[in-house]
Design an enzyme around this catalytic site. Structure first.
Site, mmCIF file in Angstrom:
data_model
loop_
_atom_site.group_PDB
_atom_site.id
_atom_site.type_symbol
_atom_site.label_atom_id
_atom_site.label_comp_id
_atom_site.label_asym_id
_atom_site.label_seq_id
_atom_site.Cartn_x
_atom_site.Cartn_y
_atom_site.Cartn_z
ATOM 1 N N MET A 1 -7.049 -1.042 -9.433
ATOM 2 C CA MET A 1 -6.555 -1.835 -8.337
ATOM 3 C C MET A 1 -5.069 -2.083 -8.535
ATOM 4 O O MET A 1 -4.674 -2.899 -9.364
ATOM 5 C CB MET A 1 -7.319 -3.161 -8.281
ATOM 6 C CG MET A 1 -6.704 -4.161 -7.355
ATOM 7 S SD MET A 1 -7.570 -5.718 -7.202
ATOM 8 C CE MET A 1 -7.236 -6.482 -8.757
ATOM 9 N N PRO A 2 -4.211 -1.379 -7.815
ATOM 10 C CA PRO A 2 -2.770 -1.641 -7.909
ATOM 11 C C PRO A 2 -2.422 -3.030 -7.381
ATOM 12 O O PRO A 2 -2.936 -3.456 -6.345
ATOM 13 C CB PRO A 2 -2.148 -0.561 -7.028
ATOM 14 C CG PRO A 2 -3.185 0.501 -6.914
ATOM 15 C CD PRO A 2 -4.492 -0.210 -6.987
ATOM 16 N N LEU A 3 -1.570 -3.702 -8.115
ATOM 17 C CA LEU A 3 -1.030 -4.995 -7.690
ATOM 18 C C LEU A 3 0.476 -4.842 -7.611
ATOM 19 O O LEU A 3 1.139 -4.553 -8.602
ATOM 20 C CB LEU A 3 -1.397 -6.095 -8.682
ATOM 21 C CG LEU A 3 -0.707 -7.445 -8.471
ATOM 22 C CD1 LEU A 3 -1.083 -8.036 -7.122
ATOM 23 C CD2 LEU A 3 -1.061 -8.393 -9.598
ATOM 24 N N ILE A 39 -5.654 -2.089 -2.866
ATOM 25 C CA ILE A 39 -4.252 -2.425 -3.126
ATOM 26 C C ILE A 39 -3.992 -3.887 -2.766
ATOM 27 O O ILE A 39 -4.378 -4.359 -1.698
ATOM 28 C CB ILE A 39 -3.317 -1.492 -2.327
ATOM 29 C CG1 ILE A 39 -3.536 -0.055 -2.783
ATOM 30 C CG2 ILE A 39 -1.858 -1.910 -2.484
ATOM 31 C CD1 ILE A 39 -2.936 0.980 -1.889
ATOM 32 N N ARG A 40 -3.336 -4.571 -3.675
ATOM 33 C CA ARG A 40 -2.966 -5.970 -3.464
ATOM 34 C C ARG A 40 -1.445 -6.065 -3.418
ATOM 35 O O ARG A 40 -0.754 -5.445 -4.226
ATOM 36 C CB ARG A 40 -3.465 -6.866 -4.597
ATOM 37 C CG ARG A 40 -4.954 -6.733 -4.892
ATOM 38 C CD ARG A 40 -5.787 -7.260 -3.724
ATOM 39 N NE ARG A 40 -7.207 -7.282 -4.045
ATOM 40 C CZ ARG A 40 -8.089 -6.398 -3.615
ATOM 41 N NH1 ARG A 40 -7.708 -5.394 -2.858
ATOM 42 N NH2 ARG A 40 -9.364 -6.512 -3.936
#
Length: 69
Positions: A1-3, A39-40
């Site tokens: 999960m990209p932040l 994506i966050r």
């Protein structure tokens, strides 16, 4: 999960901020093949008096007096 976290000086419109979120999301999808829903994006807006480079705040660069006198 990209932040993706971005700190920027306050003053942009809600539309500009929303466009930034969309652009960053699309860039992450393209760059790392992450699913969009994973994506966050966090945007942090700070006052121009709290953001400096080279010991000069953005407010001072824009003409505000240096509060140190």
């Amino acid at each position: 999960m990209p932040l993706i976290e971005v700190t920027l000086v306050e003053g942009r419109s809600p539309q500009q901020l929303r466009n930034l979120i969309s652009g960053l999301t699309e860039a992450a999808v393209a760059a790392v093949d992450a699913p969009r829903e994973a994506i966050r994006v966090v945007l942090r807006e700070v006052p121009s008096t709290h953001f400096a480079a080279g010991d000069v705040t953005i407010a001072e660069r824009l003409g505000a007096p240096d509060p140190r006198g």
